[in-house]
Design an enzyme around this catalytic site. Structure first.
Site, PDB file in Angstrom:
ATOM      1  N   ASP A 124       0.841  -1.195   0.000  1.00  0.00           N
ATOM      2  CA  ASP A 124       0.000   0.000   0.000  1.00  0.00           C
ATOM      3  C   ASP A 124       0.877   1.247   0.000  1.00  0.00           C
ATOM      4  OD1 ASP A 124      -2.323  -1.479   0.051  1.00  0.00           O
ATOM      5  OD2 ASP A 124      -2.561  -1.371   2.235  1.00  0.00           O
TER       6      ASP A 124
ATOM      7  N   TYR B 264       5.246  -9.134   8.265  1.00  0.00           N
ATOM      8  CA  TYR B 264       4.866  -7.739   8.447  1.00  0.00           C
ATOM      9  C   TYR B 264       4.925  -7.376   9.928  1.00  0.00           C
ATOM     10  CZ  TYR B 264       2.823  -8.374   3.793  1.00  0.00           C
ATOM     11  OH  TYR B 264       2.633  -8.652   2.467  1.00  0.00           O
TER      12      TYR B 264
ATOM     13  N   ASP C  99      -7.463   1.431   7.469  1.00  0.00           N
ATOM     14  CA  ASP C  99      -6.174   2.015   7.861  1.00  0.00           C
ATOM     15  C   ASP C  99      -6.383   3.471   8.234  1.00  0.00           C
ATOM     16  OD1 ASP C  99      -6.377   3.458   5.469  1.00  0.00           O
ATOM     17  OD2 ASP C  99      -4.802   2.334   4.443  1.00  0.00           O
TER      18      ASP C  99
ATOM     19  N   ARG D  35      -4.562  -5.110   6.724  1.00  0.00           N
ATOM     20  CA  ARG D  35      -5.679  -4.254   7.135  1.00  0.00           C
ATOM     21  C   ARG D  35      -6.887  -5.083   7.575  1.00  0.00           C
ATOM     22  NH1 ARG D  35      -7.216  -0.848   2.415  1.00  0.00           N
ATOM     23  NH2 ARG D  35      -6.003  -2.297   1.134  1.00  0.00           N
TER      24      ARG D  35
END
Length: 302
Positions: free
Chosen positions: A47, A75, A89, A181
């Site tokens: 993103d 992550y 987000d 997310r």
């Protein structure tokens, strides 16, 4: 007859530590320009506001991209508890809020339901296609639509820090197609408090690590100079998860022409996907059958 693409025939991987505020495609374009490369692509979109490892494939290495996108990746991210947003987000609008705050133990207990084979619904602001349209376009137009859940393998999901009552830091290792997310959103729902991603960083992807990546400033400083070439990693790194067979010299031409040829293999099962190397250089990827490699991808000898 199409125009011939300009640029250098250069193959390999350049690892970038992507900053926030730029798209993955923009990073690829920057790398292509800096190396004057004829062909480039990336192995897994981040993103725009996410940071971390973005592996850019050059030339023949683009043929190994699927093996990196299919590999595990990790992550590190911060979840803002108490608020849900329409984008899942911090870029979106707050659509729900709660004063409830879970304890550390409650968070750790809830994480277990997101480990292993799970079903995950991607965010509505995502590139998933709905009847031929990107979901984010429909969402921006306030269209009503549903996204079907899809399978995801989560190897590990752990809490690494409780920053304060409103924020928790997590690390996740997962397979292809995972949306961090969605994890933040669904965790918030499971805890009864809502949640969204505040910060997101991909710390490694397959064989590539963020700490080994170049910043965009470093790429700018070395652009169009031999110094940048020295940071290019061999395309064979993209095949690290596949078993390797040895390609005799007399088999190389047949394989590069797309024909089955004899290879020397040890411990490779009949029908298993593998790659053949001549003097350490990738010649082809394919299926091993009765002493021969049946190629599905071949690499130009450069």
């Amino acid at each position: 007859m199409g125009r011939k693409r300009k640029g250098r025939d250069i193959s390999g991987w350049l690892i970038v530590d992507k900053p926030a505020g730029i798209t993955s495609t923009s990073v690829v374009n920057k790398v292509r320009w800096a190396l004057q490369a004829k062909k480039a692509g990336h192995a897994g979109t981040l993103d725009p506001e996410a940071t971390g490892v973005l592996a850019v494939a050059l030339g023949e290495a683009t043929k190994t991209v699927p093996y990196i996108t299919d590999a595990l990746k990790a992550y590190r991210f911060v979840v803002r508890l108490g608020q849900a947003t329409n984008t899942d987000d911090a870029e979106g609008e707050v659509i729900a809020a709660s004063d409830t705050r879970p304890t550390d133990d409650q968070i750790k207990d809830a994480l277990g339901q997101f480990v292993g084979d799970i079903m995950q619904v991607p965010p509505k602001f995502s590139a998933v296609k709905i009847d031929g349209e990107r979901a984010y376009k429909l969402a921006r137009d306030d269209e009503e639509f549903e996204i079907a859940a899809r399978p995801l393998w989560v190897e590990e999901l752990v809490m690494t820090d409780r920053l304060d009552a409103d924020h928790v830091e997590l690390e996740m290792t997962c397979g292809k197609g995972g949306y961090v997310r969605s994890i933040a959103r669904d965790l918030g729902e499971a805890l009864g408090c809502h949640g969204h991603v505040l910060h997101l960083r991909r710390i490694w992807s397959g064989p590539f690590e963020a700490e080994d990546g170049l910043t965009l400033d470093q790429i700018d400083e070395m652009a169009q100079s031999p110094a940048l070439d020295e940071h290019i990693k061999p395309l064979e790194i993209g095949l690290a998860d596949l078993p390797m067979a040895v390609c005799p010299a007399e088999s190389a031409t047949r394989l590069r022409n797309g024909n089955p040829a004899m290879v020397l293999a040890s411990g490779i099962d009949y029908g298993e996907e593998c790659w053949a190397a001549l003097d350490g250089r990738a010649v082809a990827v394919g299926r091993f059958k009765a002493g021969e490699l049946h190629p599905s991808r071949v690499f130009v000898d450069g």
